[in-house]
Write an enzyme that holds these catalytic residues in place. Structure first.
Site, PDB file in Angstrom:
ATOM      1  N   GLU A 146      11.178  -0.056   2.809  1.00 26.30           N
ATOM      2  CA  GLU A 146      10.375   0.448   1.693  1.00 26.30           C
ATOM      3  C   GLU A 146      11.063   1.672   1.084  1.00 26.30           C
ATOM      4  O   GLU A 146      11.586   2.527   1.801  1.00 26.30           O
ATOM      5  CB  GLU A 146       8.958   0.808   2.174  1.00 26.30           C
ATOM      6  CG  GLU A 146       8.063   1.262   1.030  1.00 26.30           C
ATOM      7  CD  GLU A 146       6.574   1.318   1.381  1.00 26.30           C
ATOM      8  OE1 GLU A 146       6.179   0.845   2.461  1.00 26.30           O
ATOM      9  OE2 GLU A 146       5.817   1.837   0.537  1.00 26.30           O
TER      10      GLU A 146
ATOM     11  N   ARG B 255      -1.688   3.746  13.035  1.00 27.03           N
ATOM     12  CA  ARG B 255      -1.291   4.953  13.747  1.00 27.03           C
ATOM     13  C   ARG B 255      -0.593   4.620  15.067  1.00 27.03           C
ATOM     14  O   ARG B 255      -0.332   5.505  15.874  1.00 27.03           O
ATOM     15  CB  ARG B 255      -2.482   5.877  13.972  1.00 27.03           C
ATOM     16  CG  ARG B 255      -3.238   6.137  12.702  1.00 27.03           C
ATOM     17  CD  ARG B 255      -3.739   7.557  12.566  1.00 27.03           C
ATOM     18  NE  ARG B 255      -4.100   7.825  11.192  1.00 27.03           N
ATOM     19  CZ  ARG B 255      -3.275   8.298  10.272  1.00 27.03           C
ATOM     20  NH1 ARG B 255      -2.037   8.597  10.560  1.00 27.03           N
ATOM     21  NH2 ARG B 255      -3.693   8.503   9.043  1.00 27.03           N
TER      22      ARG B 255
ATOM     23  N   HIS C 231      -0.992   8.466  -3.356  1.00 28.37           N
ATOM     24  CA  HIS C 231      -1.293   7.351  -4.255  1.00 28.37           C
ATOM     25  C   HIS C 231      -2.532   7.652  -5.099  1.00 28.37           C
ATOM     26  O   HIS C 231      -3.441   8.335  -4.645  1.00 28.37           O
ATOM     27  CB  HIS C 231      -1.563   6.070  -3.457  1.00 28.37           C
ATOM     28  CG  HIS C 231      -0.421   5.649  -2.579  1.00 28.37           C
ATOM     29  ND1 HIS C 231      -0.435   4.484  -1.861  1.00 28.37           N
ATOM     30  CD2 HIS C 231       0.762   6.243  -2.299  1.00 28.37           C
ATOM     31  CE1 HIS C 231       0.704   4.374  -1.182  1.00 28.37           C
ATOM     32  NE2 HIS C 231       1.441   5.434  -1.423  1.00 28.37           N
TER      33      HIS C 231
ATOM     34  N   HIS D  31       2.898  -5.104   7.286  1.00 23.12           N
ATOM     35  CA  HIS D  31       3.386  -3.719   7.199  1.00 23.12           C
ATOM     36  C   HIS D  31       3.385  -3.131   8.614  1.00 23.12           C
ATOM     37  O   HIS D  31       2.383  -3.198   9.323  1.00 23.12           O
ATOM     38  CB  HIS D  31       2.473  -2.912   6.272  1.00 23.12           C
ATOM     39  CG  HIS D  31       3.052  -1.596   5.823  1.00 23.12           C
ATOM     40  ND1 HIS D  31       3.517  -0.644   6.710  1.00 23.12           N
ATOM     41  CD2 HIS D  31       3.246  -1.077   4.586  1.00 23.12           C
ATOM     42  CE1 HIS D  31       3.969   0.402   6.016  1.00 23.12           C
ATOM     43  NE2 HIS D  31       3.825   0.164   4.727  1.00 23.12           N
TER      44      HIS D  31
ATOM     45  N   GLU E 250      -1.911  -0.566  -3.150  1.00 16.49           N
ATOM     46  CA  GLU E 250      -2.245   0.294  -1.997  1.00 16.49           C
ATOM     47  C   GLU E 250      -2.891   1.550  -2.552  1.00 16.49           C
ATOM     48  O   GLU E 250      -2.583   2.670  -2.159  1.00 16.49           O
ATOM     49  CB  GLU E 250      -0.981   0.716  -1.246  1.00 16.49           C
ATOM     50  CG  GLU E 250      -0.132  -0.396  -0.697  1.00 16.49           C
ATOM     51  CD  GLU E 250       1.161   0.127  -0.099  1.00 16.49           C
ATOM     52  OE1 GLU E 250       1.886   0.881  -0.774  1.00 16.49           O
ATOM     53  OE2 GLU E 250       1.435  -0.208   1.058  1.00 16.49           O
TER      54      GLU E 250
ATOM     55  N   TYR F  49       2.638   3.217  10.417  1.00 16.83           N
ATOM     56  CA  TYR F  49       3.265   4.429   9.843  1.00 16.83           C
ATOM     57  C   TYR F  49       3.970   5.274  10.890  1.00 16.83           C
ATOM     58  O   TYR F  49       4.893   6.009  10.584  1.00 16.83           O
ATOM     59  CB  TYR F  49       2.204   5.340   9.211  1.00 16.83           C
ATOM     60  CG  TYR F  49       1.592   4.798   7.959  1.00 16.83           C
ATOM     61  CD1 TYR F  49       2.373   4.101   7.038  1.00 16.83           C
ATOM     62  CD2 TYR F  49       0.254   4.999   7.677  1.00 16.83           C
ATOM     63  CE1 TYR F  49       1.813   3.604   5.877  1.00 16.83           C
ATOM     64  CE2 TYR F  49      -0.315   4.516   6.513  1.00 16.83           C
ATOM     65  CZ  TYR F  49       0.475   3.816   5.624  1.00 16.83           C
ATOM     66  OH  TYR F  49      -0.086   3.341   4.484  1.00 16.83           O
TER      67      TYR F  49
ATOM     68  N   ASP G 193       4.122  11.715  -2.318  1.00 15.47           N
ATOM     69  CA  ASP G 193       3.510  10.493  -1.780  1.00 15.47           C
ATOM     70  C   ASP G 193       1.984  10.569  -1.657  1.00 15.47           C
ATOM     71  O   ASP G 193       1.439  10.466  -0.562  1.00 15.47           O
ATOM     72  CB  ASP G 193       4.131  10.135  -0.408  1.00 15.47           C
ATOM     73  CG  ASP G 193       3.681   8.756   0.081  1.00 15.47           C
ATOM     74  OD1 ASP G 193       3.000   8.046  -0.674  1.00 15.47           O
ATOM     75  OD2 ASP G 193       4.015   8.418   1.234  1.00 15.47           O
TER      76      ASP G 193
ATOM     77  N   HIS H 226       5.105  -2.546  -4.276  1.00 12.24           N
ATOM     78  CA  HIS H 226       3.822  -1.881  -4.031  1.00 12.24           C
ATOM     79  C   HIS H 226       3.432  -1.192  -5.326  1.00 12.24           C
ATOM     80  O   HIS H 226       4.165  -0.339  -5.823  1.00 12.24           O
ATOM     81  CB  HIS H 226       3.964  -0.819  -2.930  1.00 12.24           C
ATOM     82  CG  HIS H 226       4.009  -1.378  -1.550  1.00 12.24           C
ATOM     83  ND1 HIS H 226       4.409  -0.638  -0.465  1.00 12.24           N
ATOM     84  CD2 HIS H 226       3.646  -2.600  -1.079  1.00 12.24           C
ATOM     85  CE1 HIS H 226       4.326  -1.393   0.630  1.00 12.24           C
ATOM     86  NE2 HIS H 226       3.878  -2.578   0.283  1.00 12.24           N
TER      87      HIS H 226
ATOM     88  N   HIS I  26       6.170   5.868  -4.706  1.00 11.92           N
ATOM     89  CA  HIS I  26       7.255   6.505  -3.954  1.00 11.92           C
ATOM     90  C   HIS I  26       8.502   6.733  -4.818  1.00 11.92           C
ATOM     91  O   HIS I  26       9.103   7.802  -4.751  1.00 11.92           O
ATOM     92  CB  HIS I  26       7.637   5.659  -2.741  1.00 11.92           C
ATOM     93  CG  HIS I  26       6.535   5.524  -1.739  1.00 11.92           C
ATOM     94  ND1 HIS I  26       6.638   4.755  -0.612  1.00 11.92           N
ATOM     95  CD2 HIS I  26       5.285   6.057  -1.693  1.00 11.92           C
ATOM     96  CE1 HIS I  26       5.515   4.816   0.083  1.00 11.92           C
ATOM     97  NE2 HIS I  26       4.667   5.591  -0.558  1.00 11.92           N
TER      98      HIS I  26
ATOM     99  N   HIS J  71       8.715   1.574   6.918  1.00 12.69           N
ATOM    100  CA  HIS J  71       9.244   2.833   6.386  1.00 12.69           C
ATOM    101  C   HIS J  71      10.487   3.147   7.213  1.00 12.69           C
ATOM    102  O   HIS J  71      10.388   3.229   8.450  1.00 12.69           O
ATOM    103  CB  HIS J  71       8.222   3.951   6.550  1.00 12.69           C
ATOM    104  CG  HIS J  71       6.976   3.747   5.748  1.00 12.69           C
ATOM    105  ND1 HIS J  71       5.928   4.639   5.737  1.00 12.69           N
ATOM    106  CD2 HIS J  71       6.615   2.742   4.907  1.00 12.69           C
ATOM    107  CE1 HIS J  71       4.983   4.187   4.930  1.00 12.69           C
ATOM    108  NE2 HIS J  71       5.360   3.042   4.423  1.00 12.69           N
TER     109      HIS J  71
ATOM    110  N   ASP K  55       8.112   0.726  -3.916  1.00 12.73           N
ATOM    111  CA  ASP K  55       6.785   1.314  -4.072  1.00 12.73           C
ATOM    112  C   ASP K  55       6.824   2.204  -5.312  1.00 12.73           C
ATOM    113  O   ASP K  55       7.605   3.160  -5.377  1.00 12.73           O
ATOM    114  CB  ASP K  55       6.446   2.120  -2.804  1.00 12.73           C
ATOM    115  CG  ASP K  55       5.020   2.664  -2.821  1.00 12.73           C
ATOM    116  OD1 ASP K  55       4.656   3.325  -3.813  1.00 12.73           O
ATOM    117  OD2 ASP K  55       4.287   2.444  -1.839  1.00 12.73           O
TER     118      ASP K  55
HETATM  119 ZN    ZN Z   1       2.811   5.926   0.125  1.00 14.76          ZN
HETATM  120 FE    FE Z   2       3.866   1.526  -0.070  1.00 13.38          FE
HETATM  121 FE    FE Z   3       4.261   1.730   3.169  1.00 12.39          FE
END
Ligand code: ZN
Ligand code: FE
Ligand code: FE
Length: 278
Positions: free
Chosen positions: A142, A37, A226, A67, A256, A70, A224, A211, A179, A107, A176
């Site tokens: 991604e 975050r 998962h 990664h 993930e 986000y 999105d 991913h 995604h 991202h 991904d």
């Molecule tokens: Zn995702």
């Molecule tokens: Fe991902």
């Molecule tokens: Fe990601």
């Protein structure tokens, strides 16, 4: 050999991540460079990284995938948001030199009513500021589901970003599965055609990581969310074709999925079980 692992918490440091990976049958792993975050990064201890690299070499654990948080949005509307993205990426890339040859996935961002074109321009600008000729890290865009105003929802958008980056030879793409499915690519019914399209637009040589996530939603839903492998709308049959596809063989795969370690261990065993060695 199937190179597969999952996303792990970096809270206890690098050696602990590699040990955890090994304990669940993973031979690779992904981790956040800092709190997902956002906010300040915890110091990385050189001894911890060294010990991890030694342990990983012994256990054949490789293809470390970092990664970015986000909250990082290189194409935000507000300059404070964009400045945070720039500073974070710069700092992450500097620290990642402790892990020579690793990969850094992010991202692309959300353009928030500025339009995809402007978003792409801001993202390429950011990359042109942070990438250096000296870095050993490969930076990955991604593929996104297209939720809200996400950039990177189509192969064409990724291509446009790559086209604007001066040092684009050090960039790649992380695909991904949740995604792209949510983004409208039929990897269940037409995997060959989707990969052909990826090759035509982005270039297969750019694909550096996958991913592996099932999806709670339908193709083209732009959601999105998962799901565990085999329990969503993508389904186990499609994952079998994905990990065994000749164009994807040799790539590292990262789960993930919504799981605790035990769940990841079971998914890794499941996927290793349906992987054709030949
Ligand atoms: Zn995702
Ligand atoms: Fe991902
Ligand atoms: Fe990601």
């Amino acid at each position: 050999m199937l190179r597969i692992g999952c996303h792990l918490s970096s809270a206890k440091g690098f050696l602990s991540m590699a040990q955890t990976a090994d304990s669940i049958g993973a031979n690779t792993f992904q981790f956040f460079t800092r709190n997902p975050r956002g906010g300040a990064a915890k110091e990385w201890k050189p001894e911890d990284v060294e010990e991890m690299l030694m342990f990983a070499a012994k256990k054949d654990i490789s293809h470390f995938l970092a990664h970015a948080p986000y909250t990082l949005n290189a194409c935000g509307k507000d300059d404070k948001v964009r400045r945070f993205a720039l500073e974070t990426m710069k700092d992450d890339l500097k620290r990642l030199e402790m892990l020579p040859g690793c990969m850094y996935n992010f991202h692309p961002g959300s353009h928030v009513q500025q339009g995809a074109r402007k978003g792409i321009e801001l993202i390429t600008d950011a990359l042109n500021h942070v990438l250096t000729k000296e870095q050993s890290t490969t930076v990955l865009l991604e593929t996104m589901s297209g939720k809200g105003s996400e950039v990177g929802r189509s192969f064409e958008e990724l291509r446009s970003i790559l086209d604007g980056v001066e040092l684009s030879h050090i960039m790649g793409v992380c695909l991904d599965t949740c995604h792209v499915w949510d983004g409208g690519y039929d990897i269940v019914g037409e995997l060959d055609r989707v990969l052909e399209e990826f090759d035509k637009i982005v270039g297969m040589e750019r694909l550096k990581a996958v991913h592996l996530n099932d999806s709670k939603n339908c193709m083209g839903s732009h959601k999105d969310r998962h799901e565990k492998i085999g329990q969503g709308n993508i389904g186990l049959g499609a994952f079998r074709r994905i990990i065994n596809h000749p164009r994807l063989k040799g790539l590292p795969f990262y789960l993930e999925t919504p799981n605790e370690l035990q769940g990841y261990q079971a998914e890794i065993a499941l996927l290793q079980g349906i992987y054709d060695e030949a």
